[in-house]
Design a protein around this motif. Structure first.
Motif, short mmCIF file in Angstrom:
data_model
loop_
_atom_site.label_atom_id
_atom_site.label_comp_id
_atom_site.label_asym_id
_atom_site.label_seq_id
_atom_site.Cartn_x
_atom_site.Cartn_y
_atom_site.Cartn_z
N UNK A 178 1.89 13.84 -5.79
CA UNK A 178 3.62 14.75 -5.38
C UNK A 178 4.61 13.66 -5.89
N UNK A 179 4.84 13.03 -6.23
CA UNK A 179 5.96 11.82 -5.60
C UNK A 179 5.51 10.07 -6.54
N UNK A 180 6.42 9.33 -7.27
CA UNK A 180 5.55 7.83 -6.45
C UNK A 180 7.05 7.32 -6.31
N UNK A 181 6.31 6.00 -5.73
CA UNK A 181 7.30 5.42 -5.16
C UNK A 181 7.09 3.71 -5.49
N UNK A 182 8.19 3.96 -6.38
CA UNK A 182 9.12 2.03 -7.41
C UNK A 182 8.63 1.15 -6.76
N UNK A 183 7.52 0.58 -7.17
CA UNK A 183 7.20 -1.41 -6.41
C UNK A 183 6.68 -1.18 -5.08
N UNK A 184 6.65 -0.36 -4.78
CA UNK A 184 5.55 0.25 -3.18
C UNK A 184 4.96 -1.86 -2.54
N UNK A 185 4.11 -1.80 -3.44
CA UNK A 185 3.26 -3.28 -2.72
C UNK A 185 3.55 -4.02 -2.97
N UNK A 186 3.02 -5.17 -2.22
CA UNK A 186 3.36 -6.56 -2.61
C UNK A 186 3.56 -7.49 -4.16
N UNK A 187 2.26 -6.62 -4.56
CA UNK A 187 2.79 -6.89 -5.63
C UNK A 187 3.12 -7.20 -7.05
N UNK A 188 4.14 -5.36 -6.31
CA UNK A 188 5.31 -4.75 -7.27
C UNK A 188 4.95 -3.77 -7.97
N UNK A 189 3.44 -3.99 -7.58
CA UNK A 189 3.50 -2.45 -8.36
C UNK A 189 3.45 -0.86 -7.51
N UNK A 190 3.47 0.17 -8.68
CA UNK A 190 3.80 1.90 -8.13
C UNK A 190 2.99 2.54 -7.22
N UNK A 191 3.09 3.08 -6.66
CA UNK A 191 2.03 4.00 -5.70
C UNK A 191 2.24 5.15 -6.16
N UNK A 192 1.08 5.97 -5.92
CA UNK A 192 1.44 7.66 -6.18
C UNK A 192 1.18 8.37 -4.39
N UNK A 193 2.00 9.36 -4.07
CA UNK A 193 2.48 10.37 -3.09
C UNK A 193 1.33 11.26 -3.59
N UNK A 194 0.53 11.76 -2.24
CA UNK A 194 -0.53 12.17 -2.73
C UNK A 194 -0.40 13.32 -1.41
N UNK A 195 -1.05 14.82 -1.50
CA UNK A 195 -0.81 15.46 -0.75
C UNK A 195 -2.31 16.56 -0.64
N UNK A 196 -2.94 16.73 0.34
CA UNK A 196 -3.43 17.91 -0.22
C UNK A 196 -3.09 18.52 1.71
N UNK A 197 -4.19 19.82 1.01
CA UNK A 197 -3.77 21.04 1.98
C UNK A 197 -5.20 21.47 2.96
N UNK A 198 -4.70 20.97 4.39
CA UNK A 198 -6.19 20.87 4.39
C UNK A 198 -6.80 22.38 5.59
N UNK A 199 -6.31 23.13 5.58
CA UNK A 199 -6.05 24.73 5.45
C UNK A 199 -7.48 25.09 4.94
N UNK A 200 -7.49 24.86 4.06
CA UNK A 200 -8.22 25.34 2.93
C UNK A 200 -9.66 24.79 3.12
#
Length: 147
Positions: free
Chosen positions: A125-147
């Motif tokens: 659903x998105x990206x967080x640039x430089x999120x980790x201490x290493x400088x690596x980017x993180x993907x933001x992920x989502x899941x619908x739990x109602x299904x």
């Protein structure tokens, strides 16, 4: 023989710290783990091999959303489906507490974790640039739990 999944509690602090160090290189401090294990809004589950915690998944329930904070498997126990077991147990706990969605961040280069989350239906659903201490980017992920 691996047992669990079982809820994690403050009595599991040392085991969580040890697994955190082995699997994640010491992501959290002892103080952070205390908070994670003490608050009712932060469910956690673990799998045990005797006295050793070999896999865990933790999250934070905010209203109707589960924010997954950690999924870790001891490097010696990887590729055996333990990550799937603890993640499934954590998601079931969240559903039982009326959560309708789950979210997490995962390192863009962590193919094993991304594959695990994809099997459960998590979507980018998105990206967080430089999120980790290493400088690596993180993907933001989502899941619908109602299904």
């Amino acid at each position: 023989m691996v047992t669990g999944p079982a809820p994690l509690s403050l009595s599991d602090l040392a085991a969580c710290l040890q697994l955190d160090q082995q699997a994640l290189g010491g992501l959290w401090t002892e103080s952070q783990w205390r908070t994670e294990l003490q608050e009712a809004s932060r469910p956690g589950v673990g799998l045990w091999q005797g006295e050793a915690l070999v896999a865990m998944a933790c999250g934070w329930l905010i209203l109707d959303e589960l924010h997954i904070t950690v999924v870790a498997v001891d490097p010696q126990w990887r590729r055996l489906g333990l990550g799937q077991q603890v993640l499934a147990a954590l998601l079931a706990e969240a559903r039982g507490r009326a959560a309708s969605r789950a979210t997490l961040e995962v390192a863009t280069g962590n193919g094993a974790a991304r594959g695990l989350y994809a099997r459960f239906g998590f979507r980018d659903a998105g990206i967080r640039r430089g999120y980790y201490r290493s400088g690596e980017d993180a993907l933001i992920q989502w899941l619908d739990l109602r299904t």
